[in-house]
Design an enzyme around this catalytic site. Structure first.
Site, mmCIF file in Angstrom:
data_model
loop_
_atom_site.group_PDB
_atom_site.id
_atom_site.type_symbol
_atom_site.label_atom_id
_atom_site.label_comp_id
_atom_site.label_asym_id
_atom_site.label_seq_id
_atom_site.Cartn_x
_atom_site.Cartn_y
_atom_site.Cartn_z
ATOM 1 N N VAL A 1 5.090 11.967 59.902
ATOM 2 C CA VAL A 1 3.724 12.396 59.601
ATOM 3 C C VAL A 1 3.405 12.176 58.122
ATOM 4 C CG1 VAL A 1 3.491 14.104 61.457
ATOM 5 C CG2 VAL A 1 4.557 14.771 59.285
ATOM 6 N N HIS B 1 -3.103 8.768 63.127
ATOM 7 C CA HIS B 1 -3.202 9.459 61.828
ATOM 8 C C HIS B 1 -4.141 10.665 61.918
ATOM 9 C CE1 HIS B 1 -2.655 8.812 57.232
ATOM 10 N NE2 HIS B 1 -2.812 10.080 57.511
ATOM 11 N N ASP C 1 2.682 9.133 63.584
ATOM 12 C CA ASP C 1 1.255 9.406 63.396
ATOM 13 C C ASP C 1 0.673 8.510 62.304
ATOM 14 O OD1 ASP C 1 -1.097 11.049 64.024
ATOM 15 O OD2 ASP C 1 -0.875 11.801 61.969
ATOM 16 N N SER D 1 -2.657 14.041 62.439
ATOM 17 C CA SER D 1 -1.840 15.261 62.527
ATOM 18 C C SER D 1 -2.441 16.433 61.754
ATOM 19 C CB SER D 1 -0.419 14.990 62.043
ATOM 20 O OG SER D 1 -0.380 14.798 60.647
ATOM 21 N N ARG E 1 3.758 8.786 55.532
ATOM 22 C CA ARG E 1 3.026 7.526 55.407
ATOM 23 C C ARG E 1 3.811 6.448 56.148
ATOM 24 N NH1 ARG E 1 -0.821 9.901 54.362
ATOM 25 N NH2 ARG E 1 -2.135 9.915 52.487
ATOM 26 N N GLU F 1 -3.048 0.552 59.269
ATOM 27 C CA GLU F 1 -3.905 1.463 60.037
ATOM 28 C C GLU F 1 -5.344 0.963 59.985
ATOM 29 O OE1 GLU F 1 -3.344 5.506 58.736
ATOM 30 O OE2 GLU F 1 -1.191 5.390 58.988
#
Lengths: 311, 311
Positions: free
Chosen positions: A218, A268, A244, A270, A220, A249
């Site tokens: 969680v 992404h 996550d 969380s 990077r 991204e």
């Protein structure tokens, strides 16, 4: 004051009316607007616009605030070497992310993804699942997010070990990492992305974990060598994982991670619970009040280390 | 001593060697073997063989132990009116089921089923999820399982209210149920199946819940009017549900519940963690020691009420 870049809905800064002139910038206008701003609020944590625009010509804001825990997306040598103060959203994401990690740990222990697969096939297949009480977690990252994760896991009966940049009370140093990974049922990465941590979860780390272990990131995406994780899952070096965050991204549609065996992919999210944008906006307004009055700012990031030091 | 009926692997009763003559019975042989047994161990909690065979001719065992928390599958008027002592597996399932309920609550709060659906479609779609800290749960069933659920939810920052057959310290009586349902974010059913509780979750109960509420059943399927739950989900009276138990188990492949909107279906596995069968076997052996020595048995069920009273 500059709020940039903003493809996402801009924060509610109504209470700054009459106190600041608020301009909005996006990737295409930031470079031109930067010289005229005293303060820069970075709202889109996925954009690298600041890192690109900052090294350009002209004066620069004296204060940069990012509405995120990590500062990796905006940091560049020119900003790190400047006199600009950088602050972050320390505190907003701690408890939400801890809940999210607990959700992943429990879903994995109780085999919930498989239950949902079987439900789609209308198949009744009783299985045994795992207890979490009495299991061990290794939480990498000893900042407020890592500590909140450890607290929440402990409340569920899991024994957590925290690993940070240097040993201190209740925190292991990097020299203990491999030993702790080798005995952990749950490995949770909540470290900041810095030159020291980039790619830290690679083939060697996955190689020392137990075949029954699960890995959760969680932090990077760049903390993990994604190909190494995919290989570790394929070879059953570890039992499962949840990401996550990702190197790129949004995760590209053709990424093999979408279908890696035993991997849960989430976008992404969380730390992003209902009301999070309001909370981030309110946090900035609070810091702006400190700034107006010339008081020391909270949440000042050590620009060389890449996070708020201490505690 | 009779271990019946046994399609599932029989328990490890090796330590009874030389202390008891252990016979195994199944649905077809139980009626014939029952008159010759002093003790009956009921291993398959899905079978109704005991209820069918017990009213027949001949002597009956003086002690019946079921390797389950519920006794609804074996109870019949003839057994209830007899002198036979009935004991259950009180204690074995409490913590595992509490973990399972926590897994469901967190999965629902964090929208995990949708995340897994989107992953299958290789779709990156950021959403906001819900905090669980500060939410409220209503746990129906104040026995050891309900109390373990309440403890675990409380450890996660959720405020639980327990509802039992009668009010006592820390437990609400049935007269508070509707009021508590109307303000609960999570409604968890962990009640025993008795004449009083059969069908208690029906259209009237779902009608008083909040549109944002989620319902979880880990008790017995017959506690819920399944058609009423399916209708409540379709009409969005409540936001979601999870059933681990059903009126008919295994759930038939043509049941509409498999695809009811917002419903998680799992195959009666909430309490069954690795090692559970060994633990159930060991628990019976302990009780058998009490029986041999003529000491009072633990976990004696009130046959009229259908559960172990007190506490």
């Amino acid at each position: 004051m500059l709020d940039a870049p903003s493809p996402a809905p801009p924060p509610r800064l109504g209470s700054l009316t009459g106190r600041a002139r608020v301009l909005h910038a996006d990737e295409s206008t930031l470079a031109d607007q930067l010289p005229g701003a005293d303060v820069l609020l970075v709202w889109d944590f996925l954009s690298h616009a600041v890192r690109r625009a900052w090294p350009g010509e002209g004066p620069r804001p004296a204060w940069v605030h990012t509405a995120s825990a990590g500062v990796d997306h905006l940091m560049c040598p020119e900003l790190a070497d400047s006199d600009a103060v950088v602050t972050n959203a320390r505190g907003v994401f701690d408890e939400p992310i801890a809940e999210y990690v607990a959700a992943l740990v429990l879903a994995m222990a109780k085999d919930l993804p498989r239950t949902l697969d079987l439900q789609r096939e209308r198949t009744w297949l009783h299985r045994e699942s795992r207890r979490i009480t009495g299991t061990r977690a290794c939480v990498v990252g000893s900042g407020p997010i890592g500590r909140a994760i450890a607290r929440t896991l402990k409340a569920l009966g899991i024994a957590p070990a925290l690993v940070g940049r240097a040993p201190r009370t209740g925190v292991h140093g990097p020299e203990d990492l491999n030993r702790l990974l080798a005995r952990a049922d749950w490995v949770v990465c909540a470290a900041p992305l810095t030159d020291d941590t980039r790619g830290m979860f690679d083939v060697r780390r996955f190689g020392v974990m137990q075949p029954s272990a699960h890995f959760i990131n969680v932090g990077r995406g760049q903390l993990v060598v994604e190909d190494d994780l995919a290989a570790a899952l394929s070879k059953r070096w570890i039992a499962g994982a949840a990401l996550d965050v990702f190197e790129r991204e949004p995760l590209p549609a053709d990424s093999p991670l979408w279908t890696a065996p035993g991997l849960i992919v989430s976008p992404h999210m969380s730390g992003d619970t209902v009301g999070w944008r309001d909370e981030l906006g309110a946090q900035f307004v609070t810091l702006y009040g400190q700034w107006e009055e010339g008081r020391p700012l909270a949440n000042v990031v050590d620009k060389k280390r890449g996070y708020v030091p201490g505690h």
